[in-house]
Design a protein around this motif. Sequence first.
Motif, PDB file in Angstrom:
ATOM      1  N   UNK A   9       0.816  -1.209   0.000  1.00 27.23           N
ATOM      2  CA  UNK A   9       0.000   0.000   0.000  1.00 27.23           C
ATOM      3  C   UNK A   9       0.857   1.269   0.000  1.00 27.23           C
ATOM      4  N   UNK A  10       2.093   1.134  -0.469  1.00 26.78           N
ATOM      5  CA  UNK A  10       3.041   2.244  -0.492  1.00 26.78           C
ATOM      6  C   UNK A  10       2.469   3.469  -1.214  1.00 26.78           C
ATOM      7  N   UNK A  11       1.865   3.248  -2.375  1.00 29.55           N
ATOM      8  CA  UNK A  11       1.342   4.377  -3.158  1.00 29.55           C
ATOM      9  C   UNK A  11       0.237   5.107  -2.405  1.00 29.55           C
ATOM     10  N   UNK A  12      -0.613   4.356  -1.700  1.00 24.09           N
ATOM     11  CA  UNK A  12      -1.673   4.994  -0.914  1.00 24.09           C
ATOM     12  C   UNK A  12      -1.082   5.855   0.196  1.00 24.09           C
ATOM     13  N   UNK A  13      -0.037   5.346   0.823  1.00 24.05           N
ATOM     14  CA  UNK A  13       0.614   6.099   1.898  1.00 24.05           C
ATOM     15  C   UNK A  13       1.212   7.388   1.337  1.00 24.05           C
ATOM     16  N   UNK A  14       1.865   7.294   0.197  1.00 24.71           N
ATOM     17  CA  UNK A  14       2.455   8.477  -0.440  1.00 24.71           C
ATOM     18  C   UNK A  14       1.361   9.493  -0.778  1.00 24.71           C
ATOM     19  N   UNK A  15       0.258   9.021  -1.375  1.00 20.17           N
ATOM     20  CA  UNK A  15      -0.846   9.921  -1.722  1.00 20.17           C
ATOM     21  C   UNK A  15      -1.449  10.551  -0.465  1.00 20.17           C
ATOM     22  N   UNK A  16      -1.550   9.760   0.570  1.00 17.15           N
ATOM     23  CA  UNK A  16      -2.090  10.261   1.840  1.00 17.15           C
ATOM     24  C   UNK A  16      -1.178  11.366   2.387  1.00 17.15           C
ATOM     25  N   UNK A  17       0.123  11.140   2.322  1.00 22.04           N
ATOM     26  CA  UNK A  17       1.086  12.146   2.785  1.00 22.04           C
ATOM     27  C   UNK A  17       0.943  13.438   1.990  1.00 22.04           C
ATOM     28  N   UNK A  18       0.523  13.311   0.729  1.00 25.36           N
ATOM     29  CA  UNK A  18       0.350  14.480  -0.142  1.00 25.36           C
ATOM     30  C   UNK A  18      -1.015  15.134   0.055  1.00 25.36           C
ATOM     31  N   UNK A  19      -1.810  14.603   0.981  1.00 28.30           N
ATOM     32  CA  UNK A  19      -3.081  15.233   1.314  1.00 28.30           C
ATOM     33  C   UNK A  19      -4.314  14.650   0.653  1.00 28.30           C
ATOM     34  N   UNK A  20      -4.188  13.511  -0.006  1.00 29.90           N
ATOM     35  CA  UNK A  20      -5.334  12.903  -0.676  1.00 29.90           C
ATOM     36  C   UNK A  20      -6.290  12.283   0.343  1.00 29.90           C
ATOM     37  N   UNK A  21      -7.481  12.848   0.448  1.00 25.11           N
ATOM     38  CA  UNK A  21      -8.505  12.317   1.355  1.00 25.11           C
ATOM     39  C   UNK A  21      -8.975  10.946   0.875  1.00 25.11           C
ATOM     40  N   UNK A  58      -6.715   8.682  13.624  1.00 24.60           N
ATOM     41  CA  UNK A  58      -6.484  10.128  13.698  1.00 24.60           C
ATOM     42  C   UNK A  58      -5.007  10.393  13.992  1.00 24.60           C
ATOM     43  N   UNK A  59      -4.463   9.678  14.981  1.00 22.71           N
ATOM     44  CA  UNK A  59      -3.039   9.809  15.298  1.00 22.71           C
ATOM     45  C   UNK A  59      -2.170   9.460  14.091  1.00 22.71           C
ATOM     46  N   UNK A  60      -2.502   8.342  13.455  1.00 26.70           N
ATOM     47  CA  UNK A  60      -1.693   7.873  12.321  1.00 26.70           C
ATOM     48  C   UNK A  60      -1.685   8.908  11.196  1.00 26.70           C
ATOM     49  N   UNK A  61      -2.844   9.439  10.855  1.00 26.45           N
ATOM     50  CA  UNK A  61      -2.902  10.404   9.765  1.00 26.45           C
ATOM     51  C   UNK A  61      -2.194  11.709  10.128  1.00 26.45           C
ATOM     52  N   UNK A  62      -2.270  12.106  11.408  1.00 23.24           N
ATOM     53  CA  UNK A  62      -1.554  13.312  11.842  1.00 23.24           C
ATOM     54  C   UNK A  62      -0.042  13.098  11.809  1.00 23.24           C
ATOM     55  N   UNK A  63       0.378  11.878  12.123  1.00 24.33           N
ATOM     56  CA  UNK A  63       1.813  11.576  12.211  1.00 24.33           C
ATOM     57  C   UNK A  63       2.358  10.890  10.960  1.00 24.33           C
ATOM     58  N   UNK A  64       1.581  10.853   9.904  1.00 24.15           N
ATOM     59  CA  UNK A  64       1.988  10.143   8.687  1.00 24.15           C
ATOM     60  C   UNK A  64       3.311  10.661   8.130  1.00 24.15           C
TER      61      UNK A  64
END
Length: 186
Positions: A9-21, A58-64
């Motif tokens: 799920x690397x790509x999802x994590x990268x997109x999430x870090x870039x702000x993709x809801x 919530x913690x995970x997304x804040x600390x991504x």
Amino acid sequence: MEAVFVDKHYNLVVECKQGSKKACYELYRLYSKAMLNIAFRIVGNVAEAEDVLQEAFTDAFKRLKDFRQDTTFGLWLKQIVVHRAINLLRKRKLDLVEIEDGHIDSLPAEEPWDDEDIQYKVAQVKEAIKLLPDGYRVVLSLYLLEGYDHEEIGQVMGISENTSRTQFLRAKRKLNEILIQKGITR
């Protein structure tokens, strides 16, 4: 050289870090059921497990931004869930008693389950685990179901490795008593 784990799920994590809801929602969808099960096995209450799950995400997304892929996202998230669940139990004033070395009674050897009614027995064991005191249930769940060793359990829960072992042995004994009372084992 720093170890980097292959994460499907690397790509999802990268997109999430870039702000993709959308990517964040997809990570939530992929991991929420497993993480809820982990939280439930520790706290023993569905509503509290759901709270732990929400707080952990919530913690995970804040600390991504701090996630550096020295592990998989799932393992990283699992650690957050376990810590959140343990903290909830601490708030409930989880009571674990330190035991001196040498005061652990030996347990009888376990016999294998009969394959005919394995599903029934598994359901009964799950129900019996819910009846264990918090400390016993948490150590048993972390050790047997989540794969933590006693040293790791001690670190996570702030207890000694020996106390983790003792709680585990007592949990097994108590679980066996419950199962005997229910007529599941002899």
